[in-house]
Design a protein around this motif. Structure first.
Motif, PDB file in Angstrom:
ATOM      1  N   MET A   1      -8.256  10.154  -8.691  1.00 52.23           N
ATOM      2  CA  MET A   1      -8.990  11.370  -8.946  1.00 52.23           C
ATOM      3  C   MET A   1      -8.490  11.979 -10.238  1.00 52.23           C
ATOM      4  N   ILE A   2      -9.426  12.550 -11.002  1.00 51.54           N
ATOM      5  CA  ILE A   2      -9.047  13.245 -12.236  1.00 51.54           C
ATOM      6  C   ILE A   2      -9.503  14.696 -12.142  1.00 51.54           C
ATOM      7  N   LYS A   3      -8.897  15.504 -13.000  1.00 51.18           N
ATOM      8  CA  LYS A   3      -9.250  16.914 -13.091  1.00 51.18           C
ATOM      9  C   LYS A   3      -9.535  17.212 -14.549  1.00 51.18           C
ATOM     10  N   VAL A   4     -10.732  17.718 -14.813  1.00 48.92           N
ATOM     11  CA  VAL A   4     -11.101  18.141 -16.165  1.00 48.92           C
ATOM     12  C   VAL A   4     -10.883  19.647 -16.222  1.00 48.92           C
ATOM     13  N   ASN A   5      -9.871  20.053 -16.975  1.00 47.04           N
ATOM     14  CA  ASN A   5      -9.537  21.471 -17.137  1.00 47.04           C
ATOM     15  C   ASN A   5     -10.213  22.004 -18.390  1.00 47.04           C
ATOM     16  N   VAL A   6     -10.848  23.145 -18.272  1.00 48.51           N
ATOM     17  CA  VAL A   6     -11.417  23.828 -19.435  1.00 48.51           C
ATOM     18  C   VAL A   6     -10.789  25.215 -19.448  1.00 48.51           C
ATOM     19  N   MET A   7     -10.080  25.526 -20.545  1.00 45.79           N
ATOM     20  CA  MET A   7      -9.291  26.752 -20.623  1.00 45.79           C
ATOM     21  C   MET A   7      -9.727  27.568 -21.839  1.00 45.79           C
ATOM     22  N   TYR A   8      -9.773  28.872 -21.648  1.00 46.46           N
ATOM     23  CA  TYR A   8     -10.198  29.791 -22.702  1.00 46.46           C
ATOM     24  C   TYR A   8      -9.007  30.662 -23.075  1.00 46.46           C
ATOM     25  N   PRO A   9      -8.362  30.389 -24.224  1.00 43.65           N
ATOM     26  CA  PRO A   9      -7.171  31.141 -24.625  1.00 43.65           C
ATOM     27  C   PRO A   9      -7.462  32.632 -24.774  1.00 43.65           C
ATOM     28  N   TYR A  10      -6.534  33.448 -24.290  1.00 45.07           N
ATOM     29  CA  TYR A  10      -6.654  34.896 -24.449  1.00 45.07           C
ATOM     30  C   TYR A  10      -6.596  35.222 -25.936  1.00 45.07           C
ATOM     31  N   THR A  11      -7.559  36.004 -26.380  1.00 42.96           N
ATOM     32  CA  THR A  11      -7.604  36.457 -27.768  1.00 42.96           C
ATOM     33  C   THR A  11      -7.993  37.925 -27.754  1.00 42.96           C
ATOM     34  N   GLU A  12      -7.155  38.765 -28.327  1.00 40.45           N
ATOM     35  CA  GLU A  12      -7.427  40.201 -28.368  1.00 40.45           C
ATOM     36  C   GLU A  12      -8.815  40.452 -28.964  1.00 40.45           C
TER      37      GLU A  12
ATOM     38  N   CYS B   1     -18.912  15.094  -9.538  1.00 43.84           N
ATOM     39  CA  CYS B   1     -17.950  16.174  -9.344  1.00 43.84           C
ATOM     40  C   CYS B   1     -17.848  16.490  -7.860  1.00 43.84           C
ATOM     41  N   ALA B   2     -16.666  16.303  -7.293  1.00 43.70           N
ATOM     42  CA  ALA B   2     -16.458  16.606  -5.881  1.00 43.70           C
ATOM     43  C   ALA B   2     -16.501  18.114  -5.651  1.00 43.70           C
ATOM     44  N   TYR B   3     -15.816  18.855  -6.515  1.00 42.52           N
ATOM     45  CA  TYR B   3     -15.805  20.313  -6.445  1.00 42.52           C
ATOM     46  C   TYR B   3     -15.189  20.864  -7.720  1.00 42.52           C
ATOM     47  N   TYR B   4     -15.290  22.190  -7.874  1.00 44.91           N
ATOM     48  CA  TYR B   4     -14.672  22.832  -9.028  1.00 44.91           C
ATOM     49  C   TYR B   4     -13.981  24.117  -8.598  1.00 44.91           C
ATOM     50  N   THR B   5     -13.096  24.604  -9.462  1.00 43.54           N
ATOM     51  CA  THR B   5     -12.432  25.886  -9.258  1.00 43.54           C
ATOM     52  C   THR B   5     -12.629  26.741 -10.498  1.00 43.54           C
ATOM     53  N   VAL B   6     -12.537  28.041 -10.324  1.00 44.39           N
ATOM     54  CA  VAL B   6     -12.642  28.999 -11.426  1.00 44.39           C
ATOM     55  C   VAL B   6     -11.485  29.975 -11.286  1.00 44.39           C
ATOM     56  N   GLU B   7     -10.821  30.265 -12.401  1.00 45.47           N
ATOM     57  CA  GLU B   7      -9.713  31.208 -12.406  1.00 45.47           C
ATOM     58  C   GLU B   7      -9.928  32.264 -13.481  1.00 45.47           C
ATOM     59  N   LYS B   8      -9.470  33.483 -13.188  1.00 49.93           N
ATOM     60  CA  LYS B   8      -9.521  34.599 -14.137  1.00 49.93           C
ATOM     61  C   LYS B   8      -8.087  35.010 -14.428  1.00 49.93           C
ATOM     62  N   GLY B   9      -7.684  34.915 -15.694  1.00 49.63           N
ATOM     63  CA  GLY B   9      -6.319  35.272 -16.072  1.00 49.63           C
ATOM     64  C   GLY B   9      -6.055  36.749 -15.879  1.00 49.63           C
TER      65      GLY B   9
ATOM     66  N   ALA C   1      -2.057  33.867 -20.830  1.00 50.25           N
ATOM     67  CA  ALA C   1      -2.224  32.822 -21.849  1.00 50.25           C
ATOM     68  C   ALA C   1      -3.698  32.443 -21.975  1.00 50.25           C
ATOM     69  N   PHE C   2      -4.407  32.490 -20.839  1.00 51.20           N
ATOM     70  CA  PHE C   2      -5.824  32.131 -20.813  1.00 51.20           C
ATOM     71  C   PHE C   2      -6.597  33.227 -20.090  1.00 51.20           C
ATOM     72  N   VAL C   3      -7.708  33.648 -20.650  1.00 56.08           N
ATOM     73  CA  VAL C   3      -8.551  34.664 -20.025  1.00 56.08           C
ATOM     74  C   VAL C   3      -9.318  34.078 -18.841  1.00 56.08           C
ATOM     75  N   ALA C   4      -9.600  32.783 -18.906  1.00 61.47           N
ATOM     76  CA  ALA C   4     -10.293  32.091 -17.816  1.00 61.47           C
ATOM     77  C   ALA C   4      -9.997  30.604 -17.909  1.00 61.47           C
ATOM     78  N   MET C   5     -10.100  29.949 -16.741  1.00 62.33           N
ATOM     79  CA  MET C   5      -9.933  28.498 -16.669  1.00 62.33           C
ATOM     80  C   MET C   5     -10.837  27.980 -15.558  1.00 62.33           C
TER      81      MET C   5
END
Length: 108
Positions: free
Chosen positions: A1-12, A37-45, A56-60
C-alpha cells in the motif's frame, strides 16, 4: 500500500478555503481516482511544535492506494481538471510525497 501525501505549507497571508477543500475538492479527486483509492484523510494545521506558533502546513491530505501504478493510471486522464481546481481554494503551491505504508494502523 502507498500513501500519496499532498501538503500545503503555511504561508503568512495565503488563502486557503478549508470548507471547499474538504467538501468539494477532496470528493472530486476521490471520484476521479475511483477504486484506485481505498480512502483518504484530510487534516487542518492548528499549531507548530510550540503553543502559539504557526503550523508547518495549513492543510494536508493523504490518499491510500494499493500501488503507485494504480494511482497514476487512475489520475492520469484527470490531472488537468484536478490541478485547475486548486485555484478555487488556495494560492499555495502544494508539495506532494509518495510513501510506502509500513504500518497502516497501530491499534491492530
Amino acid at each position: 500500500m502507498i500513501k500519496v501525501n499532498v501538503m500545503y505549507p503555511y504561508t503568512e497571508g495565503a488563502r486557503f478555503d478549508h470548507t471547499y477543500y474538504r467538501d468539494q475538492h477532496m470528493p472530486l479527486v476521490k471520484a476521479r481516482l475511483g477504486d484506485a483509492c481505498a480512502y483518504y484523510t484530510v487534516e487542518k494545521g492548528l499549531t507548530g511544535g510550540a503553543p502559539g506558533t504557526s503550523p508547518a502546513f495549513v492543510a494536508m491530505c493523504a490518499f491510500f492506494c494499493e500501488s503507485f501504478e494504480a494511482y497514476e493510471a487512475a489520475i492520469r486522464e484527470h490531472r488537468a481538471e484536478i490541478l485547475a481546481d486548486i485555484a478555487r481554494y488556495t494560492d499555495i503551491a502544494p508539495v506532494r510525497q509518495v510513501s510506502e505504508v509500513v504500518v497502516e494502523r497501530s491499534d491492530r
